[in-house]
Scaffold this motif. Sequence first.
Motif, PDB file in Angstrom:
ATOM      1  N   VAL A 245       0.914  -0.810  -0.065  1.00 19.91           N
ATOM      2  CA  VAL A 245      -0.127   0.081   0.157  1.00 19.91           C
ATOM      3  C   VAL A 245       0.859   1.487  -0.313  1.00 19.91           C
ATOM      4  CG1 VAL A 245      -1.779   1.134   1.205  1.00 19.91           C
ATOM      5  CG2 VAL A 245      -1.878  -0.711   0.669  1.00 19.91           C
ATOM      6  N   ARG A 246       0.273   2.508  -1.021  1.00 19.45           N
ATOM      7  CA  ARG A 246       1.543   3.626  -0.645  1.00 19.45           C
ATOM      8  C   ARG A 246      -0.239   4.628  -0.475  1.00 19.45           C
ATOM      9  NH1 ARG A 246       1.865   7.362  -4.330  1.00 19.45           N
ATOM     10  NH2 ARG A 246       3.375   8.909  -3.812  1.00 19.45           N
ATOM     11  N   ILE A 247       0.631   5.199   0.594  1.00 23.17           N
ATOM     12  CA  ILE A 247      -0.365   5.682   0.947  1.00 23.17           C
ATOM     13  C   ILE A 247      -1.224   7.506   0.458  1.00 23.17           C
ATOM     14  CG2 ILE A 247      -1.195   8.070   3.392  1.00 23.17           C
ATOM     15  CD1 ILE A 247      -1.497   4.701   4.044  1.00 23.17           C
ATOM     16  N   GLN A 248      -1.886   7.628   0.040  1.00 19.50           N
ATOM     17  CA  GLN A 248      -1.891   9.070  -0.841  1.00 19.50           C
ATOM     18  C   GLN A 248      -2.440  10.359  -0.473  1.00 19.50           C
ATOM     19  OE1 GLN A 248      -2.377   8.776  -4.386  1.00 19.50           O
ATOM     20  NE2 GLN A 248      -1.563   6.757  -3.870  1.00 19.50           N
ATOM     21  N   HIS A 249      -2.376  10.154   1.364  1.00 23.37           N
ATOM     22  CA  HIS A 249      -2.742  11.284   2.395  1.00 23.37           C
ATOM     23  C   HIS A 249      -1.832  11.327   3.736  1.00 23.37           C
ATOM     24  CE1 HIS A 249      -5.865  12.792   0.343  1.00 23.37           C
ATOM     25  NE2 HIS A 249      -6.521  11.650   0.160  1.00 23.37           N
ATOM     26  N   PRO A 250       0.147  10.874   3.161  1.00 24.07           N
ATOM     27  CA  PRO A 250       0.753  11.065   4.825  1.00 24.07           C
ATOM     28  C   PRO A 250       0.633  12.197   4.967  1.00 24.07           C
ATOM     29  CG  PRO A 250       1.866  11.238   1.734  1.00 24.07           C
ATOM     30  CD  PRO A 250       0.298  11.209   2.184  1.00 24.07           C
ATOM     31  N   ASP A 251       0.170  13.106   4.400  1.00 23.39           N
ATOM     32  CA  ASP A 251       0.665  14.371   5.611  1.00 23.39           C
ATOM     33  C   ASP A 251      -0.544  15.337   5.861  1.00 23.39           C
ATOM     34  OD1 ASP A 251       1.006  17.109   5.728  1.00 23.39           O
ATOM     35  OD2 ASP A 251       2.658  17.367   4.155  1.00 23.39           O
ATOM     36  N   LEU A 252      -1.012  14.989   7.051  1.00 22.32           N
ATOM     37  CA  LEU A 252      -1.857  14.999   7.401  1.00 22.32           C
ATOM     38  C   LEU A 252      -2.097  17.142   7.161  1.00 22.32           C
ATOM     39  CD1 LEU A 252      -4.638  14.481   9.427  1.00 22.32           C
ATOM     40  CD2 LEU A 252      -3.190  15.403  11.428  1.00 22.32           C
ATOM     41  N   TYR A 253      -1.717  17.547   7.081  1.00 18.79           N
ATOM     42  CA  TYR A 253      -1.687  19.310   7.057  1.00 18.79           C
ATOM     43  C   TYR A 253      -2.363  18.919   6.373  1.00 18.79           C
ATOM     44  CZ  TYR A 253      -0.106  18.465  12.143  1.00 18.79           C
ATOM     45  OH  TYR A 253       0.079  17.418  13.110  1.00 18.79           O
ATOM     46  N   ARG A 254      -2.013  18.860   4.860  1.00 22.64           N
ATOM     47  CA  ARG A 254      -2.058  19.121   4.068  1.00 22.64           C
ATOM     48  C   ARG A 254      -3.458  18.248   3.369  1.00 22.64           C
ATOM     49  NH1 ARG A 254       1.543  18.210  -1.602  1.00 22.64           N
ATOM     50  NH2 ARG A 254       3.095  19.517  -0.436  1.00 22.64           N
ATOM     51  N   ALA A 255      -3.922  17.167   3.814  1.00 22.73           N
ATOM     52  CA  ALA A 255      -4.482  16.710   3.628  1.00 22.73           C
ATOM     53  C   ALA A 255      -5.994  17.307   4.399  1.00 22.73           C
ATOM     54  CB  ALA A 255      -5.021  15.230   4.388  1.00 22.73           C
ATOM     55  N   LEU A 256      -5.791  17.994   5.382  1.00 22.37           N
ATOM     56  CA  LEU A 256      -6.743  18.925   6.791  1.00 22.37           C
ATOM     57  C   LEU A 256      -7.486  20.315   5.373  1.00 22.37           C
ATOM     58  CD1 LEU A 256      -5.432  18.879  10.301  1.00 22.37           C
ATOM     59  CD2 LEU A 256      -7.493  17.212   8.624  1.00 22.37           C
ATOM     60  N   GLU A 257      -5.769  20.819   4.664  1.00 18.40           N
ATOM     61  CA  GLU A 257      -6.437  21.874   4.093  1.00 18.40           C
ATOM     62  C   GLU A 257      -7.446  21.367   2.819  1.00 18.40           C
ATOM     63  OE1 GLU A 257      -5.666  24.889   4.527  1.00 18.40           O
ATOM     64  OE2 GLU A 257      -6.376  25.564   2.471  1.00 18.40           O
ATOM     65  N   GLN A 258      -6.742  20.652   2.161  1.00 17.70           N
ATOM     66  CA  GLN A 258      -8.351  20.049   1.053  1.00 17.70           C
ATOM     67  C   GLN A 258      -9.333  19.529   2.134  1.00 17.70           C
ATOM     68  OE1 GLN A 258      -6.397  16.157  -0.622  1.00 17.70           O
ATOM     69  NE2 GLN A 258      -4.783  17.878  -1.455  1.00 17.70           N
ATOM     70  N   VAL A 259      -9.602  18.960   2.999  1.00 18.41           N
ATOM     71  CA  VAL A 259     -10.804  18.082   3.320  1.00 18.41           C
ATOM     72  C   VAL A 259     -12.230  19.838   3.892  1.00 18.41           C
ATOM     73  CG1 VAL A 259     -11.876  17.508   5.556  1.00 18.41           C
ATOM     74  CG2 VAL A 259      -9.985  16.309   3.967  1.00 18.41           C
ATOM     75  N   LYS A 260     -10.718  20.952   4.508  1.00 19.71           N
ATOM     76  CA  LYS A 260     -11.800  21.892   5.204  1.00 19.71           C
ATOM     77  C   LYS A 260     -12.714  22.463   4.100  1.00 19.71           C
ATOM     78  CE  LYS A 260      -8.849  25.397   5.100  1.00 19.71           C
ATOM     79  NZ  LYS A 260      -9.102  26.070   3.593  1.00 19.71           N
ATOM     80  N   ASP A 261     -12.490  22.188   2.708  1.00 18.09           N
ATOM     81  CA  ASP A 261     -13.847  22.525   1.781  1.00 18.09           C
ATOM     82  C   ASP A 261     -14.559  21.784   1.251  1.00 18.09           C
ATOM     83  OD1 ASP A 261     -12.414  25.102   2.387  1.00 18.09           O
ATOM     84  OD2 ASP A 261     -10.511  24.933   1.082  1.00 18.09           O
ATOM     85  N   GLN A 262     -14.680  20.083   2.027  1.00 20.04           N
ATOM     86  CA  GLN A 262     -15.063  19.129   1.281  1.00 20.04           C
ATOM     87  C   GLN A 262     -16.636  18.789   1.756  1.00 20.04           C
ATOM     88  OE1 GLN A 262     -11.891  16.034   0.911  1.00 20.04           O
ATOM     89  NE2 GLN A 262     -11.721  16.663  -1.368  1.00 20.04           N
ATOM     90  N   LEU A 263     -17.606  18.111   0.698  1.00 18.97           N
ATOM     91  CA  LEU A 263     -18.741  17.501   2.035  1.00 18.97           C
ATOM     92  C   LEU A 263     -18.564  16.962   2.648  1.00 18.97           C
ATOM     93  CD1 LEU A 263     -20.903  20.756   1.070  1.00 18.97           C
ATOM     94  CD2 LEU A 263     -20.124  20.664   2.950  1.00 18.97           C
TER      95      LEU A 263
END
Length: 263
Positions: A245-263
């Motif tokens: 498995v290769r984790i696509q979202h290893p960087d939590l803070y980058r992922a949170l930046e994306q997640v905050k605008d998604q429903l």
Amino acid sequence: MPNLVVILGSGYTGRYLAGALTEESRRFAATSREPDRNLAHFPSDQRIRFDLTHPETWPNVPQEVDLLWCFPAAPIELVRRFAATANLSSCRVVVLGSTSAYNVIESQQYPPPWIDETAPIDQVKPRVQGEEFLRMTCGAIVLRVAGIYGPGRNPLDWIRSGRVGPSRKYVNLIHVEDLAAICLAALEQGRSGEVYNVSDGTPRTWEEVCRKAHELWHVISLPRTSADDSGKRVDTGKLTKELGVRIQHPDLYRALEQVKDQL
Ligand SMILES: NC(=O)c1ccc[n+]([C@@H]2O[C@H](COP(=O)([O-])OP(=O)(O)OC[C@H]3O[C@@H](n4cnc5c(N)ncnc54)[C@H](OP(=O)(O)O)[C@@H]3O)[C@@H](O)[C@H]2O)c1
């Protein structure tokens, strides 16, 4: 032709599993206790009414399928009876468990020790009993999953609401898109009867997450009211090695930046 995949209990993760299966052009169906209400977004031939506590719904699940079990496998008596009725021993079954299965012995060590799949588990927990039955009797693959986050399940909201606060406690997280991909990898390549820990591979303290949340998005943490334990550091070496498995979202803070605008 590959087997039909059945998402048993299609809630938050189920939605992303359906997306990943569609991308892979796998045939799938999903279950719900109220399919007309909760699965209205699927065509009617992909919706199955299933409730573990209502045995009359069990025959609705087709036999000889690949099964992704996405709700707590409890109580054990119903899990046993359903497994026999559905002949689960002849299916590929992946069960989503939880890292809360690990029975961490209070230790003075800080940071806490790494926990791999050989660590002791709490057999008193009903879901752990169900998972172990499915693993040992039906050859199910059990994923011990860390905290799931993603669109609409945002750790920044957990901090804002005070559900978590700045403590030295370690937290292990996994983005729901990575979890969905890992479930499919386990279905394809997981070894029958094995356990795999699932997280993004980087345990962090809530202190660190709260500090970054404040620096990056001005999120204010509420003061802590109770002392926390030290948490766990979940080792995902087996997941990486055996399932590739290769984790696509290893960087939590980058992922949170994306997640905050998604429903
Ligand atoms: N959330 C986390 O951070 C986390 C962390 C580690 C592990 N997990 C585990 O990972 C799995 C997936 O999590 P999730 O958050 O995606 O779960 P979820 O959103 O609660 O989805 C599971 C779905 O299963 C169905 N269900 C519940 N009880 C059932 C029963 N008795 N019989 C049949 N169907 C039932 C429900 O759908 P209907 O109401 O439509 O029937 C529910 O929405 C769960 O086992 C969860 O405990 C979660």
